[in-house]
Design an enzyme around this catalytic site. Structure first.
Site, PDB file in Angstrom:
ATOM      1  N   SER A   1      33.631  44.895  43.462  1.00 10.23           N
ATOM      2  CA  SER A   1      34.499  44.945  42.290  1.00 10.23           C
ATOM      3  C   SER A   1      34.447  46.272  41.547  1.00 10.23           C
ATOM      4  O   SER A   1      35.267  46.526  40.684  1.00 10.23           O
ATOM      5  CB  SER A   1      34.167  43.801  41.347  1.00 10.23           C
ATOM      6  OG  SER A   1      32.940  44.051  40.725  1.00 10.23           O
ATOM      7  N   LYS A   2      33.504  47.152  41.870  1.00 16.10           N
ATOM      8  CA  LYS A   2      33.439  48.433  41.155  1.00 16.10           C
ATOM      9  C   LYS A   2      34.251  49.525  41.836  1.00 16.10           C
ATOM     10  O   LYS A   2      34.242  50.672  41.435  1.00 16.10           O
ATOM     11  CB  LYS A   2      31.967  48.896  41.034  1.00 16.10           C
ATOM     12  CG  LYS A   2      31.118  48.010  40.129  1.00 16.10           C
ATOM     13  CD  LYS A   2      31.297  48.349  38.649  1.00 16.10           C
ATOM     14  CE  LYS A   2      30.860  47.233  37.724  1.00 16.10           C
ATOM     15  NZ  LYS A   2      29.431  47.185  37.462  1.00 16.10           N
ATOM     16  N   ASN A   3      34.956  49.143  42.886  1.00 20.47           N
ATOM     17  CA  ASN A   3      35.675  50.119  43.676  1.00 20.47           C
ATOM     18  C   ASN A   3      37.050  50.419  43.062  1.00 20.47           C
ATOM     19  O   ASN A   3      37.848  49.520  42.815  1.00 20.47           O
ATOM     20  CB  ASN A   3      35.804  49.516  45.078  1.00 20.47           C
ATOM     21  CG  ASN A   3      36.590  50.365  46.014  1.00 20.47           C
ATOM     22  OD1 ASN A   3      37.682  50.788  45.704  1.00 20.47           O
ATOM     23  ND2 ASN A   3      36.029  50.619  47.162  1.00 20.47           N
TER      24      ASN A   3
END
Ligand SMILES: [Zn+2]
Lengths: 335, 312
Positions: free
Chosen positions: A115-117
């Site tokens: 999800s941090k991409n």
């Protein structure tokens, strides 16, 4: 999402190498070309390397086919950060006229682990933009899900703000902020969203209309946790461009007094200092409270209450001593 | 307090550049251009840029360039302005700016929208990070006249928050990384007078926690990469004396792997090139002895910036 991710795991367990799949027999894979003198030779895991070799082949041939689309999905499963793969996937989605609702599900599965991409969020937004208001609820739910795991997720908040502004869905947003703040009153992202909602929601009438109730809400929050940087800053933000009404609002000085009567507090002291710098005249109760917090120190004999506050802050916050000394030096000289 | 293990860090960076087998290098493959910038800038700050083969690196960088003028993260990857800036910075480090066709690169980097914001690529993603990247890149190429600086500045200012900080888009939460981008872009366009320096300076110095490290947002853990973003911003707005430099220096030095080299995000975590660069760059801003000074806005060694602007 739970069933979605187990699907992926199953897929991986039964995975057949591309060279053994009949539908790929006509493609010659293209290995990574690191240029004439590779700076960083890389040995890939065999499966990932093969997927990328086939990806290069379809990418170079600009093959707009369903199998190319599923190949991009495999490549993304291996490495969700590759910009080129996502870029090509969007071209494929466009040329193949794929139903983009399915794509939202795909992104959700990938986001579960990454999800941090940046790429994922960019892609998600592209899909939602194409779907329009249709995607509103899905997007609000999706970000809510991500925020339920990490309530300060920067990408999720940014995406959510875009959804609200582009697709709507403001109705429950203030309640949602309250809900998150109830879970964690120190969550600066939720405070920021709250400011965003009261200033931008077309349903609430703007900052001025919201000020009274928001001041009450914030003062309650400060009372409960006086060490919270976010709530103090939020309180100040409620008086945007209205410094005079902030300095003269008895609610603001009262909360400072209330907090300081119980215990020394960094934010209450600095707020009080700001108030005084903007023309607030401290009453006797405040003077007494500050007097009581004075740290016995023979060297300094402060001439006024603002200087005393700076001296206290210099002592209780030594890491920023230079800041408080500077604040003190800027105070007007007493006649 | 320990000292900076310069030799170990140089060895570590060189070993990452040559490494073959592990997972990190596979995942890094698509952003190797950023990795090259981080590693090589750190080497230069430590005075060891001559440890790499210039021709090898430069020819690899050039082989990542597309006909359009933009650079990819690696050979055969699509161009993106994230990688284009890194490529331009690496070429600047090696004094190979003459290899760049500035007009072509300008066409790619200067994708400015009507509202003054910048997109990273043809898909239109908007973020103040891209404003910084575009402005920094164009400034290095002496092509700032190709965009509307006025509009660019206006957009950045529209991302300013009540706490004095900046977010990724208007209304986005203040975040040290975005603040660096916005303050950097404003510095490079001579627009720092539009920043409320005292208010922002206070928010930034509030980021220093008891351990001496800096965090990126309230209530978050300190991290070495923020020593760069917070510190460079504080320097650009001339408020760096408001934090404790000694404590921050100690925090960064505590994040070193003193045996194998490299710097991590927090003490005792695993090291990587990204944090090694930010640790060394942060120490350079703190005027740590033995390191070259780095320019807080261009994120390049000061002598490189001087070469670009004064010895042309
Ligand atoms: Zn970090």
């Amino acid at each position: 999402m739970a069933s979605g991710s187990s699907e992926v795991v199953e897929q991986e367990q039964e995975r057949v190498m591309l060279r053994d799949r009949p539908e790929w027999s006509d493609v010659t894979p293209v290995p990574q070309d690191d240029g004439p003198c590779p700076v960083v030779p890389i040995k890939y895991s065999e499966e990932f390397a093969e997927v990328m070799d086939y990806f290069r082949a379809v990418f170079l041939a600009d093959e707009r086919s369903p199998r190319a689309l599923s190949l991009t999905a495999e490549a993304i499963h291996f490495n969700a950060g590759n910009y080129t793969v996502w870029h090509f996937r969007r071209l494929l989605l466009e040329s193949l006229k794929i139903d983009l609702h399915d794509e939202l599900e795909f992104v959700q599965r990938i986001a579960a682990d990454n999800s941090k991409n940046y790429q994922i969020w960019h892609h998600r937004r592209w899909v939602a933009e194409k779907l329009g208001p249709d995607a509103r609820n899905a997007e609000l739910q999706f970000t809510k899900k991500v925020l339920s795991v990490d309530a300060k997720h920067y990408h999720a908040w940014s995406h959510r703000q875009w959804v609200l502004q582009a697709l709507g869905g403001w109705e429950d947003e203030l309640d949602y902020c309250s809900e998150l703040l109830e879970q964690d009153i120190f969550n600066n992202s939720a405070w920021n969203q709250r400011h965003f909602v009261i200033t931008k929601s077309p349903l609430l009438g703007g900052l001025e209309a919201m000020r009274e109730s928001e001041v009450l809400y914030t003062i309650k929050a400060i009372n409960a946790y006086p060490e919270n940087e976010s709530s103090w800053r939020y309180l100040r933000g409620l008086y945007k461009d209205e410094t005079t009404s902030w300095a003269n609002d008895p609610q603001v000085s009262s909360i400072c007094l209330k907090i300081l009567s119980a215990k020394s507090n960094y934010f209450a002291l600095s707020t009080l200092l700001d108030l005084i710098c903007h023309g607030y005249q401290p009453n006797q109760d405040i003077r007494d409270a500050i007097e009581a917090l004075k740290i016995p120190d023979l060297d300094t004999q402060d001439l006024d209450i603002a200087r005393t506050i700076c001296s206290i802050l210099e002592k209780v916050d030594p890491i920023r001593v230079n800041y408080w000394t500077w604040r003190k030096s800027r105070l007007p000289h007493v006649a | 307090m320990g000292e900076l293990a310069t030799d170990k860090h140089v060895k570590y960076i060189l070993s990452v550049e040559k490494r073959k087998d592990d997972f990190e290098s596979v995942v890094m493959e698509h952003l190797r251009m950023n990795g090259a910038y981080w590693g090589l800038t750190a080497l230069d700050l430590m005075g060891k840029l001559d440890a790499v083969d210039v021709d090898e690196v430069v020819s690899w960088v050039m082989s990542c360039q597309h006909d359009s003028g933009g650079f990819g993260g690696n050979v055969g990857h699509d161009p993106h302005i994230l990688y284009t800036l890194s490529a331009v910075q690496v070429l600047a480090l090696f004094d190979k700016m003459d290899l760049i066709d500035s007009d072509k690169v300008t066409n790619i980097v200067g994708l400015q929208n009507e509202d003054g914001s910048f997109s990273g690529d043809m898909w239109g993603e908007v973020d103040t990070r891209f404003s910084y990247i575009a402005i920094c890149c164009l400034s290095i190429l002496h092509r700032l006249d190709r965009i509307s600086v006025e509009k660019a500045v206006k957009y950045i200012i529209s991302c300013k928050n009540m706490d004095g900080g900046f977010g990724c888009t208007p209304g986005g939460e203040s975040h040290s990384g975005q603040i660096f981008c916005c303050v950097g872009a404003l510095a490079l366009t001579g627009s720092l007078d539009l920043v409320d320096k005292d208010l922002l300076g206070w928010w930034l110095c509030e980021r220093q926690v008891k351990s001496g490290g800096l965090n990126g947002r309230p209530e978050k853990l300190p991290d070495v990469c923020y020593s760069w973003w917070v510190l460079s911003s504080l320097i650009m707005i001339d408020r760096v004396h408001w934090i404790s430099k000694e404590k921050l220096t100690k925090f960064i030095l505590d994040c070193q792997d003193k045996e194998k080299g490299g710097i991590s995000d927090r003490p005792d975590d695993a090291v990587d090139v990204f944090h090694t660069y930010f640790g060394v760059a942060g120490l350079s801003l703190l005027e740590y002895p033995g390191l070259k000074p780095i320019d807080p806005a261009y994120a390049l060694p000061v002598d490189v910036v001087n070469r670009i602007f004064f010895k042309k």
